[in-house]
Design a protein around this motif. Structure first.
Motif, mmCIF file in Angstrom:
data_model
loop_
_atom_site.group_PDB
_atom_site.id
_atom_site.type_symbol
_atom_site.label_atom_id
_atom_site.label_comp_id
_atom_site.label_asym_id
_atom_site.label_seq_id
_atom_site.Cartn_x
_atom_site.Cartn_y
_atom_site.Cartn_z
ATOM 1 N N TYR A 167 0.863 -1.196 0.000
ATOM 2 C CA TYR A 167 0.000 0.000 0.000
ATOM 3 C C TYR A 167 0.894 1.240 0.000
ATOM 4 O O TYR A 167 1.717 1.403 0.894
ATOM 5 N N PRO A 168 0.773 2.106 -1.005
ATOM 6 C CA PRO A 168 1.665 3.276 -1.109
ATOM 7 C C PRO A 168 1.212 4.422 -0.219
ATOM 8 O O PRO A 168 0.055 4.492 0.192
ATOM 9 N N TRP A 169 2.148 5.308 0.034
ATOM 10 C CA TRP A 169 1.799 6.528 0.753
ATOM 11 C C TRP A 169 0.819 7.351 -0.073
ATOM 12 O O TRP A 169 0.885 7.346 -1.312
ATOM 13 N N PRO A 170 -0.078 8.094 0.545
ATOM 14 C CA PRO A 170 -0.900 9.046 -0.206
ATOM 15 C C PRO A 170 -0.015 10.067 -0.924
ATOM 16 O O PRO A 170 1.077 10.410 -0.459
ATOM 17 N N ARG A 171 -0.475 10.541 -2.065
ATOM 18 C CA ARG A 171 0.333 11.421 -2.904
ATOM 19 C C ARG A 171 0.771 12.678 -2.162
ATOM 20 O O ARG A 171 1.921 13.124 -2.278
ATOM 21 N N VAL A 172 -0.129 13.239 -1.346
ATOM 22 C CA VAL A 172 0.207 14.473 -0.632
ATOM 23 C C VAL A 172 1.351 14.227 0.352
ATOM 24 O O VAL A 172 2.301 15.014 0.441
ATOM 25 N N LEU A 173 1.286 13.109 1.087
ATOM 26 C CA LEU A 173 2.346 12.800 2.048
ATOM 27 C C LEU A 173 3.663 12.515 1.335
ATOM 28 O O LEU A 173 4.740 12.917 1.808
ATOM 29 N N ALA A 174 3.588 11.809 0.200
ATOM 30 C CA ALA A 174 4.815 11.513 -0.539
ATOM 31 C C ALA A 174 5.466 12.789 -1.058
ATOM 32 O O ALA A 174 6.693 12.955 -0.991
ATOM 33 N N GLN A 175 4.662 13.728 -1.567
ATOM 34 C CA GLN A 175 5.224 14.987 -2.046
ATOM 35 C C GLN A 175 5.818 15.809 -0.903
ATOM 36 O O GLN A 175 6.876 16.429 -1.048
ATOM 37 N N ALA A 176 5.154 15.796 0.262
ATOM 38 C CA ALA A 176 5.682 16.530 1.409
ATOM 39 C C ALA A 176 7.003 15.921 1.878
ATOM 40 O O ALA A 176 7.954 16.647 2.217
ATOM 41 N N TRP A 177 7.089 14.593 1.878
ATOM 42 C CA TRP A 177 8.340 13.946 2.279
ATOM 43 C C TRP A 177 9.464 14.255 1.300
ATOM 44 O O TRP A 177 10.615 14.498 1.697
ATOM 45 N N ALA A 178 9.141 14.239 -0.007
ATOM 46 C CA ALA A 178 10.153 14.535 -1.017
ATOM 47 C C ALA A 178 10.648 15.972 -0.886
ATOM 48 O O ALA A 178 11.848 16.250 -1.015
ATOM 49 N N ALA B 93 0.340 -4.731 2.839
ATOM 50 C CA ALA B 93 -0.389 -5.143 1.641
ATOM 51 C C ALA B 93 -1.850 -4.712 1.729
ATOM 52 O O ALA B 93 -2.445 -4.704 2.810
ATOM 53 N N ILE B 94 -2.394 -4.360 0.583
ATOM 54 C CA ILE B 94 -3.802 -3.942 0.540
ATOM 55 C C ILE B 94 -4.739 -5.053 1.016
ATOM 56 O O ILE B 94 -5.701 -4.781 1.751
ATOM 57 N N PRO B 95 -4.516 -6.338 0.671
ATOM 58 C CA PRO B 95 -5.382 -7.385 1.234
ATOM 59 C C PRO B 95 -5.378 -7.431 2.758
ATOM 60 O O PRO B 95 -6.396 -7.773 3.374
ATOM 61 N N VAL B 96 -4.250 -7.086 3.377
ATOM 62 C CA VAL B 96 -4.205 -7.040 4.841
ATOM 63 C C VAL B 96 -5.133 -5.950 5.361
ATOM 64 O O VAL B 96 -5.869 -6.150 6.347
ATOM 65 N N LEU B 97 -5.105 -4.793 4.717
ATOM 66 C CA LEU B 97 -6.004 -3.705 5.126
ATOM 67 C C LEU B 97 -7.467 -4.102 4.930
ATOM 68 O O LEU B 97 -8.317 -3.804 5.773
ATOM 69 N N ILE B 98 -7.752 -4.795 3.833
ATOM 70 C CA ILE B 98 -9.128 -5.251 3.597
ATOM 71 C C ILE B 98 -9.538 -6.253 4.678
ATOM 72 O O ILE B 98 -10.660 -6.198 5.208
ATOM 73 N N ALA B 99 -8.619 -7.169 5.028
ATOM 74 C CA ALA B 99 -8.933 -8.165 6.070
ATOM 75 C C ALA B 99 -9.191 -7.487 7.404
ATOM 76 O O ALA B 99 -10.129 -7.862 8.131
ATOM 77 N N LEU B 100 -8.380 -6.480 7.746
ATOM 78 C CA LEU B 100 -8.595 -5.767 9.007
ATOM 79 C C LEU B 100 -9.939 -5.041 8.994
ATOM 80 O O LEU B 100 -10.677 -5.062 9.989
#
Length: 266
Positions: A1-12, A31-38
Motif C-alpha cells: 500500500y503506497p503513501w498518499p500522494r500528498v504525504l509523498a510529495q511533502a516527504w520529497a 499489503a492492501i489485502p491485509v487492510l481489507i482483512a482488518l
C-alpha cells in the motif's frame, strides 16, 4: 500500500528528493489485502457483538430450539448468515483473483480443511455458541504460517494435508476437554455455598401479600433474572435484598452467613 500522494510529495520536499514524472511511489510495507482483512474483521466483529442480528446468530447456534421458542425468526437469520458468507466469499475471490492475475471457478477448492482448522484453533467450538472473529483471524494466520512453513521446507502436498488434519484433531481434542471441564465446573457450582441466599422471604402491605415464602439462590459466576407478571413481587424481592424494604419474615445469607439487612446502608 503506497503513501498518499500528498504525504509523498511533502516527504520529497522535506528531503530534497526529485519527484519523477510518473509520481513518487513509497511503499508502507502493508499489503492492501491485509487492510481489507482488518476492515472486514472490524466490521464483522461489530455485527457479531453490537447488533441484534449478531446476538441472534449466537443464540441460534447455541440452542436453536430455545432461540425459536424465544421468538427469533431462525430461518430468516440463517438466510442472512448465508448471504453474509456469500458476500465475504466474493471479497476473498476478488482478492485471490487480483493476486494471481487470473480467474478460475476452482479457486479455493480443497481449502475447507484449512478454514475449519483456523476456526477451531481460534476458539470456535463445534458445540456452537462460542467463538470470536478475532480468534478466527488469529487461527487463519496460524494455519497460513504453518502452510507456508511446510512449503518452504519442502514437505509434499499429501503430507501437508496430514499435518493440517493432525492439528485439527488436536484442536478438537482440546475443545472437548474444555467443554468437559466447563460442565464439571457447572456441576461443582451447584454443590458450592450460594453467594446470596434468600429463604422464606415474605412481605405484606396491609392485607396485600406482595411476597410470600420466596426462596432464591445465586451462585458465584451466575447471571440470574427474575421473570413474572406485574405485581408478582420481583422488585419487592430486590428491594428487600438491598434494604430498601424491611421483610416481614425470612432469612438472607451472604456467603453462607446470615446477614442483617434493615436499610440500604447495611
Amino acid at each position: 500500500y503506497p503513501w498518499p500522494r500528498v504525504l509523498a510529495q511533502a516527504w520529497a520536499g522535506a528531503h530534497n528528493v526529485t519527484i519523477p514524472p510518473e509520481g513518487l511511489f513509497i511503499s508502507t510495507c502493508v499489503a492492501i489485502p491485509v487492510l481489507i482483512a482488518l476492515g472486514v474483521g472490524i466490521g464483522v466483529t461489530f455485527i457479531a457483538n453490537r447488533t441484534r442480528f449478531g446476538r441472534y446468530v449466537f443464540a441460534i447456534v447455541g440452542n436453536p430450539e430455545a432461540a425459536e421458542l424465544a421468538g427469533i425468526r431462525t430461518r430468516w437469520v440463517l438466510v442472512r448468515v448465508f448471504m453474509l458468507m456469500g458476500a465475504l466469499a466474493g471479497v476473498s475471490a476478488a482478492i485471490g483473483t487480483a493476486r494471481l492475475n487470473a480467474a478460475t471457478n476452482a479457486l479455493g477448492t480443497q481449502e475447507e480443511l484449512y478454514v475449519i482448522a483456523a476456526a477451531v484453533i481460534g476458539g470456535t467450538s463445534f458445540a456452537g455458541g462460542i467463538g470470536t472473529i478475532v480468534g478466527a483471524m488469529i487461527g487463519a494466520v496460524v494455519m497460513q504460517s504453518l502452510q507456508s512453513g511446510m512449503v518452504l521446507i519442502g514437505i509434499e502436498s499429501p503430507m501437508q494435508s496430514i499435518v493440517v488434519g493432525t492439528v485439527l484433531v488436536f484442536a478438537v481434542w482440546v475443545d472437548s476437554i474444555y467443554r468437559r471441564r466447563a460442565t464439571s465446573n457447572r456441576t461443582m457450582l451447584d454443590q458450592r455455598t450460594p453467594l446470596v441466599e434468600m429463604d422464606g422471604i415474605s412481605l405484606s402491605f396491609g392485607g396485600l401479600h406482595a411476597v410470600e415464602n420466596a426462596h432464591i439462590e445465586v451462585y458465584p459466576g451466575e447471571v440470574v433474572g427474575l421473570v413474572g407478571h406485574n405485581g408478582a413481587g420481583k422488585s419487592c424481592l430486590m428491594k428487600m435484598l438491598s434494604g430498601a424494604y424491611k421483610r416481614d419474615s425470612g432469612v438472607i445469607k451472604i456467603d453462607g452467613q446470615e446477614a442483617s439487612i434493615n436499610n440500604p446502608r447495611d
